[in-house]
Design an enzyme around this catalytic site. Structure first.
Site, mmCIF file in Angstrom:
data_model
loop_
_atom_site.group_PDB
_atom_site.id
_atom_site.type_symbol
_atom_site.label_atom_id
_atom_site.label_comp_id
_atom_site.label_asym_id
_atom_site.label_seq_id
_atom_site.Cartn_x
_atom_site.Cartn_y
_atom_site.Cartn_z
ATOM 1 N N SER A 106 42.981 37.586 43.014
ATOM 2 C CA SER A 106 43.770 38.449 42.130
ATOM 3 C C SER A 106 44.845 37.620 41.442
ATOM 4 C CB SER A 106 44.430 39.539 42.979
ATOM 5 O OG SER A 106 45.507 40.122 42.280
ATOM 6 N N SER A 107 45.276 38.079 40.276
ATOM 7 C CA SER A 107 46.319 37.342 39.550
ATOM 8 C C SER A 107 47.673 37.410 40.270
ATOM 9 C CB SER A 107 46.467 37.897 38.127
ATOM 10 O OG SER A 107 46.772 39.265 38.158
ATOM 11 N N CYS A 108 47.802 38.303 41.263
ATOM 12 C CA CYS A 108 49.083 38.392 41.978
ATOM 13 C C CYS A 108 49.290 37.227 42.946
ATOM 14 C CB CYS A 108 49.242 39.727 42.687
ATOM 15 S SG CYS A 108 48.145 39.919 44.078
ATOM 16 N N TYR A 135 49.308 41.304 50.098
ATOM 17 C CA TYR A 135 47.970 41.174 49.501
ATOM 18 C C TYR A 135 47.779 39.775 48.930
ATOM 19 C CZ TYR A 135 44.068 42.297 46.347
ATOM 20 O OH TYR A 135 42.863 42.324 45.690
ATOM 21 N N LYS A 139 45.000 36.812 49.834
ATOM 22 C CA LYS A 139 44.089 36.269 48.810
ATOM 23 C C LYS A 139 44.280 34.758 48.659
ATOM 24 C CE LYS A 139 41.597 39.755 47.701
ATOM 25 N NZ LYS A 139 40.148 39.687 47.999
ATOM 26 N N HIS A 178 45.835 52.055 40.847
ATOM 27 C CA HIS A 178 46.458 51.178 39.855
ATOM 28 C C HIS A 178 46.870 52.013 38.631
ATOM 29 C CE1 HIS A 178 44.283 47.975 42.140
ATOM 30 N NE2 HIS A 178 45.417 47.359 41.917
HETATM 31 O O1 GFB Z 1 48.597 48.820 38.276
HETATM 32 P P1 GFB Z 1 49.809 48.611 39.105
HETATM 33 O O2 GFB Z 1 49.966 49.496 40.283
HETATM 34 O O3 GFB Z 1 49.759 47.091 39.535
HETATM 35 O O4 GFB Z 1 51.133 48.813 38.210
HETATM 36 P P2 GFB Z 1 50.625 45.762 39.517
HETATM 37 C C1 GFB Z 1 51.303 48.164 36.987
HETATM 38 C C2 GFB Z 1 52.560 48.646 36.295
HETATM 39 O O5 GFB Z 1 52.359 49.982 35.828
HETATM 40 C C3 GFB Z 1 53.818 48.698 37.157
HETATM 41 C C4 GFB Z 1 53.457 50.796 36.173
HETATM 42 O O6 GFB Z 1 54.924 48.259 36.397
HETATM 43 C C5 GFB Z 1 53.964 50.192 37.469
HETATM 44 O O7 GFB Z 1 55.304 50.583 37.730
HETATM 45 N N1 GFB Z 1 53.005 52.205 36.253
HETATM 46 C C6 GFB Z 1 53.379 53.205 35.409
HETATM 47 C C7 GFB Z 1 52.166 52.717 37.165
HETATM 48 N N2 GFB Z 1 52.814 54.356 35.786
HETATM 49 C C8 GFB Z 1 52.037 54.091 36.861
HETATM 50 C C9 GFB Z 1 51.177 54.895 37.674
HETATM 51 O O8 GFB Z 1 51.022 56.102 37.497
HETATM 52 N N3 GFB Z 1 50.526 54.261 38.693
HETATM 53 C C10 GFB Z 1 50.679 52.914 38.929
HETATM 54 N N4 GFB Z 1 49.978 52.350 39.939
HETATM 55 N N5 GFB Z 1 51.514 52.147 38.179
HETATM 56 C C11 GFB Z 1 49.055 45.258 41.505
HETATM 57 C C12 GFB Z 1 49.208 44.788 42.903
HETATM 58 O O9 GFB Z 1 50.302 45.158 40.937
HETATM 59 O O10 GFB Z 1 48.191 44.442 40.746
HETATM 60 C C13 GFB Z 1 47.910 44.515 43.532
HETATM 61 O O11 GFB Z 1 49.971 45.719 43.618
HETATM 62 C C14 GFB Z 1 46.901 43.839 42.630
HETATM 63 O O12 GFB Z 1 48.169 43.680 44.596
HETATM 64 C C15 GFB Z 1 46.902 44.369 41.212
HETATM 65 O O13 GFB Z 1 47.157 42.469 42.595
HETATM 66 C C16 GFB Z 1 46.064 43.535 40.278
HETATM 67 O O14 GFB Z 1 50.088 44.912 38.430
HETATM 68 O O15 GFB Z 1 52.087 45.975 39.492
#
Ligand code: GFB
Length: 314
Positions: A106-108, A135, A139, A178
């Site tokens: 993952s890119s994280c 996570y 990875k 996500h």
């Molecule tokens: O997709 P997301 O959960 O992953 O959140 P990350 C991306 C951005 O979207 C964050 C915002 O800034 C969230 O605050 N966001 C806005 C939301 N509304 C929403 C919503 O309804 N749901 C969610 N989930 N986010 C993940 C990692 O981070 O990236 C994992 O936690 C993994 O480990 C994945 O690596 C690729 O990009 O922040």
């Protein structure tokens, strides 16, 4: 004769897309096991399965995944499950003579404040983003495990680091998902319910790069054709978008015309994580699905899954 390809995790979003691509291209004979048939966290069961099935190649698409809130709420599960999956699958592959293994990360894995776009050599050059540290560490361990087996034993175990993924078969749980499935679900519900506004998490300012899952599947099969791939390689779309602009694009996709407001109690996560995918591009692969098209395809898949009672929300 076709090589036997074990897709570990073929019922997840990535694994299912890989299976569709393998069937479409006829490139391998798929070897599969559902979660019920094989618990990948059970080392002896994994070894037994590999001894019986004798795959030539493995794509490691099994993982415990989730969005920002799920990652920060359940760090023990994310670290433990993903570490165990990595050790079990890599070790059993080595012990049973698998010729080639592609591990998906993952890119994280990259530092929170890595240079943008993020090159592969930014790995371990700084502190990680706190919301997904557990996570990311699992990875990083997985990709280093593959690199170590390659170095010590000469097996072709290598890794791909995809950017944020979305598409058919995603998880639509309101809290654990996500951002794209989370927003598709919320905007759809708001449209159906005639709600005047929809809240998005955080400040709306973080930027994310999104890759449609079928593009990742094609990249994986492409990577398996490379004679001497790097230990790990980035798989990105090439541009990113702010979360507020993404929310507007999701609203357009769904046909929702109400207001978008911010829920600033929720975390933003890392400010930006755009991958530098020039290494992969130079080998002849490029993504095919632009964001607006991908959102349309994901929304259609969401509605179809809902209508048939098969929506994943875990
Ligand atoms: O997709 P997301 O959960 O992953 O959140 P990350 C991306 C951005 O979207 C964050 C915002 O800034 C969230 O605050 N966001 C806005 C939301 N509304 C929403 C919503 O309804 N749901 C969610 N989930 N986010 C993940 C990692 O981070 O990236 C994992 O936690 C993994 O480990 C994945 O690596 C690729 O990009 O922040």
């Amino acid at each position: 004769m076709k090589k036997r390809l074990f897709i570990a995790g073929h019922t997840g979003m990535v694994g299912a897309s890989l299976l569709r691509e393998v069937v479409r291209t006829g490139s391998y004979l798929p070897v599969l096991a559902t979660r019920r048939e094989l618990d990948l966290r059970d080392a002896s069961a994994v070894k037994l399965f590999m001894e019986e099935q004798r795959p030539d190649v493995v794509i490691f698409a099994a993982a415990k995944v989730g969005g920002i809130l799920s990652n920060s709420t359940f760090p023990a599960d994310f670290l433990y499950d993903n570490l165990v999956l990595a050790t079990n699958i890599v070790q059993a592959s080595f012990q049973t003579g698998v010729q080639r293994l592609l591990f998906l990360g993952s890119s994280c894995i990259y530092p929170k404040f890595a240079p943008q776009p993020i090159p592969e050599d930014a790995l371990l050059s700084g502190a990680l983003e706190e919301t997904n540290e557990a996570y990311a560490i699992a990875k990083i361990a997985g990709l280093k495990l593959c690199a170590a087996y390659r170095k010590q034993h000469g097996v072709l175990f290598h890794s791909a680091m995809p950017t944020n993924l979305y598409g058919e078969g995603d998880n639509y749980h309101p809290d654990h998902s996500h951002v794209i499935p989370g927003l598709l679900h919320r905007f759809h519900a708001a449209k159906e319910g005639g709600l005047p506004e929809v809240a998005i998490w955080g400040s709306g300012t973080p930027c994310r790069e999104f890759l449609y899952v079928d593009d990742l599947a094609s990249a994986c099969l492409h990577l398996l054709t490379l004679k001497n791939p790097p230990d790990w390689i980035n798989v990105g779309y090439g541009s990113d978008v702010s979360i507020l602009d993404l929310a507007k694009a999701v609203a357009r996709t769904v046909g929702y015309e109400g207001r978008i407001v911010l829920d600033s109690d929720k975390p933003d996560g890392t400010p930006k994580k755009l991958l530098d995918s020039s290494l992969l591009r130079a080998t002849g692969w490029s993504p095919k699905v632009p964001l607006e098209e991908g959102l349309g395809r994901a929304y259609e898949a969401y509605k179809t899954a809902r209508a048939s009672g098969q929506l994943r929300a875990v």
